[in-house]
Structure formats: structure tokens, C-alpha cells
Design a protein around this motif. Structure first.
Motif, short mmCIF file in Angstrom:
data_model
loop_
_atom_site.label_atom_id
_atom_site.label_comp_id
_atom_site.label_asym_id
_atom_site.label_seq_id
_atom_site.Cartn_x
_atom_site.Cartn_y
_atom_site.Cartn_z
N HIS A 146 0.70 -1.33 -0.05
CA HIS A 146 0.07 -0.08 -0.16
C HIS A 146 0.90 1.23 -0.04
CE1 HIS A 146 0.82 -0.87 4.36
NE2 HIS A 146 0.62 0.31 4.41
N ALA A 147 0.23 2.50 -0.26
CA ALA A 147 0.73 3.84 -0.42
C ALA A 147 1.39 4.08 0.99
CB ALA A 147 -0.02 4.63 -0.95
N LEU A 148 2.33 4.79 1.08
CA LEU A 148 2.85 5.12 2.29
C LEU A 148 3.35 6.62 2.35
CD1 LEU A 148 4.98 2.13 3.64
CD2 LEU A 148 2.98 2.86 4.53
N ASN A 181 10.35 6.68 -12.96
CA ASN A 181 8.97 6.46 -13.14
C ASN A 181 8.61 5.20 -12.24
OD1 ASN A 181 6.46 7.34 -13.93
ND2 ASN A 181 6.40 5.99 -15.68
N TYR A 182 9.29 4.76 -11.20
CA TYR A 182 8.67 3.49 -10.43
C TYR A 182 7.83 3.99 -9.43
CZ TYR A 182 12.98 1.08 -12.94
OH TYR A 182 13.56 0.47 -13.68
N ILE A 183 8.01 5.23 -8.88
CA ILE A 183 6.79 5.45 -8.11
C ILE A 183 6.38 7.02 -8.36
CG2 ILE A 183 8.16 4.54 -5.98
CD1 ILE A 183 9.07 7.63 -5.31
N HIS A 215 -2.51 18.35 2.20
CA HIS A 215 -2.06 18.49 0.99
C HIS A 215 -0.58 18.69 0.88
CE1 HIS A 215 -6.04 18.02 -0.77
NE2 HIS A 215 -6.61 18.80 0.09
N ARG A 216 0.14 19.03 2.18
CA ARG A 216 1.33 19.37 2.23
C ARG A 216 2.20 17.70 2.29
NH1 ARG A 216 1.63 22.64 7.29
NH2 ARG A 216 0.07 21.13 7.74
N GLU A 217 1.49 16.67 2.67
CA GLU A 217 1.93 15.37 2.79
C GLU A 217 1.85 14.75 1.25
OE1 GLU A 217 1.21 13.69 7.22
OE2 GLU A 217 -0.28 13.62 5.77
N LEU A 218 3.02 14.10 0.94
CA LEU A 218 2.89 13.43 -0.18
C LEU A 218 2.81 11.96 -0.04
CD1 LEU A 218 5.86 15.35 -2.16
CD2 LEU A 218 3.15 15.43 -2.41
N VAL A 219 1.69 11.38 -0.64
CA VAL A 219 1.55 9.87 -0.38
C VAL A 219 2.36 9.19 -1.67
CG1 VAL A 219 -0.43 8.19 -0.53
CG2 VAL A 219 -0.90 10.24 0.64
N THR A 220 2.94 8.27 -1.27
CA THR A 220 3.91 7.79 -2.15
C THR A 220 3.32 6.36 -2.58
OG1 THR A 220 5.85 8.85 -1.17
CG2 THR A 220 6.34 6.85 -2.64
N SER A 221 3.42 5.82 -3.69
CA SER A 221 2.87 4.57 -4.07
C SER A 221 3.66 4.27 -5.69
CB SER A 221 1.50 4.69 -4.50
OG SER A 221 0.95 5.63 -5.67
N LEU A 222 3.45 2.90 -5.94
CA LEU A 222 3.90 2.28 -7.10
C LEU A 222 3.37 2.70 -8.40
CD1 LEU A 222 4.90 -1.34 -5.83
CD2 LEU A 222 6.46 0.63 -6.17
N THR A 223 4.05 2.92 -9.47
CA THR A 223 3.53 3.14 -10.73
C THR A 223 3.50 1.57 -11.42
OG1 THR A 223 5.83 3.48 -11.70
CG2 THR A 223 4.61 5.35 -10.94
N ASP A 224 2.84 1.54 -12.50
CA ASP A 224 2.78 0.19 -13.03
C ASP A 224 4.35 -0.16 -13.64
OD1 ASP A 224 0.21 0.16 -13.07
OD2 ASP A 224 -0.21 0.91 -15.14
N GLU A 225 5.20 0.54 -13.73
CA GLU A 225 6.52 0.30 -14.00
C GLU A 225 7.13 -0.11 -12.78
OE1 GLU A 225 4.92 3.23 -14.92
OE2 GLU A 225 5.45 3.49 -17.16
N GLY A 226 7.05 0.48 -11.69
CA GLY A 226 7.61 -0.05 -10.44
C GLY A 226 6.88 -1.42 -10.05
N LYS A 227 5.79 -1.57 -10.45
CA LYS A 227 5.15 -3.00 -10.09
C LYS A 227 5.85 -4.08 -11.25
CE LYS A 227 0.77 -1.07 -8.59
NZ LYS A 227 -0.82 -0.80 -8.85
N ASP A 228 6.05 -3.56 -12.36
CA ASP A 228 6.41 -4.35 -13.26
C ASP A 228 7.93 -5.09 -13.09
OD1 ASP A 228 4.44 -4.41 -14.78
OD2 ASP A 228 4.83 -3.07 -16.27
N LEU A 229 8.85 -4.05 -12.36
CA LEU A 229 10.16 -4.19 -12.02
C LEU A 229 10.19 -5.00 -10.96
CD1 LEU A 229 13.13 -3.58 -12.29
CD2 LEU A 229 12.75 -1.72 -10.53
N LEU A 230 9.24 -4.90 -9.91
CA LEU A 230 9.20 -5.92 -8.75
C LEU A 230 8.97 -7.29 -9.10
CD1 LEU A 230 7.87 -3.82 -5.91
CD2 LEU A 230 10.04 -4.62 -6.28
#
Length: 143
Positions: free
Chosen positions: A42-44, A71-73, A82-97
């Protein structure tokens, strides 16, 4: 004096690092891999990632910038702040994993060949007991 347990743990660590090097196509650092893996479920927020991985915010920030450029996240403003940045995987990041996980399958297959079913359950149980303690100690030492 090195005990048998210390010796066994050191050798296991060396072999796991060597295996990790084989499956990572030098696209990302170990730290970046750890970040991507942490985001797999999940995003963090960066603050959550920092605590989970036991890293300083500045060290984490540098890796996040690099992963974003590759382009992995992706990072988007939080819903409540809105000052906090929620970080998540992109499709490219999921593909790499996924690509790296295929390489990890070799390690699992080897362990299945070497360990009996009972030994596999014991290894899993012992690992699940040790890993959280190691992580907790690392996080305490970083603070």
C-alpha cells in the motif's frame, strides 16, 4: 570468538546478498528496492517509510527523487493534509518488482529442495521471529 550461530548467520547473509545481486538487474540500489518492496502492499507517507526502513528523511528523500525520475513511484498530495505526499508504485515499479520476484523464485525452489517440509515450516517460523526484532533494533538505532 565467532560462534557457530554467528558464523551461520554471516554466511547466510553473504549468500542472500549475492542472490539479491543476481536478481537485481542493476537498475536500482538495494535501498531503492527496499522502498519499492515497502510500497508493494500500500501507499505510504515518506515519514512512514522512513520509520519502517530505519532511514533518515534526507537519505530517503534522495532515493525517492531517483525512483520518481525512473517512473517507479508517484507521489500525490494527501487527502487530509495536502502538504504530505503519499507515495505509491507506478505500473513500471510493479513490473520491475515482478521481474525481480521471478529471480527470487530460484532461491525459494532451492530451499524447497534442500529443506524437508518440516524444516521449511521451522525456517519460516524462526525467520518470522527474528526479522521483526532485527527491524525493531535497527529502527531504534536510527532514532
Amino acid at each position: 570468538m565467532i560462534t557457530e550461530l554467528t558464523d551461520a548467520l554471516m554466511h547466510l547473509q553473504c549468500e542472500l546478498v549475492a542472490e539479491r545481486n543476481l536478481v537485481n538487474p542493476n537498475e536500482i540500489s538495494w535501498l531503492q528496492y527496499d522502498i519499492l518492496t515497502a510500497l508493494q502492499s500500500h501507499a505510504l507517507l515518506p515519514s512512514e517509510l522512513s520509520v519502517y526502513l530505519g532511514l533518515s528523511r534526507s537519505k530517503l528523500s534522495k532515493s525517492l527523487v531517483s525512483l520518481r525520475k525512473s517512473n517507479y513511484i508517484k507521489q500525490s498530495p494527501g487527502k487530509s493534509d495536502h502538504r504530505e505526499l503519499v507515495t505509491s508504485l507506478t505500473d513500471e515499479g510493479k513490473d520491475l518488482l515482478t521481474k525481480i520476484d521471478v529471480g527470487h523464485e530460484h532461491l525459494s525452489q532451492t530451499a524447497q529442495k534442500v529443506f524437508s517440509a518440516t524444516e521449511q515450516r521451522q525456517f519460516i517460523k524462526l525467520s518470522q521471529k527474528l526479522v521483526p526484532i532485527l527491524r525493531e533494533e535497527r529502527v531504534k538505532n536510527e532514532q
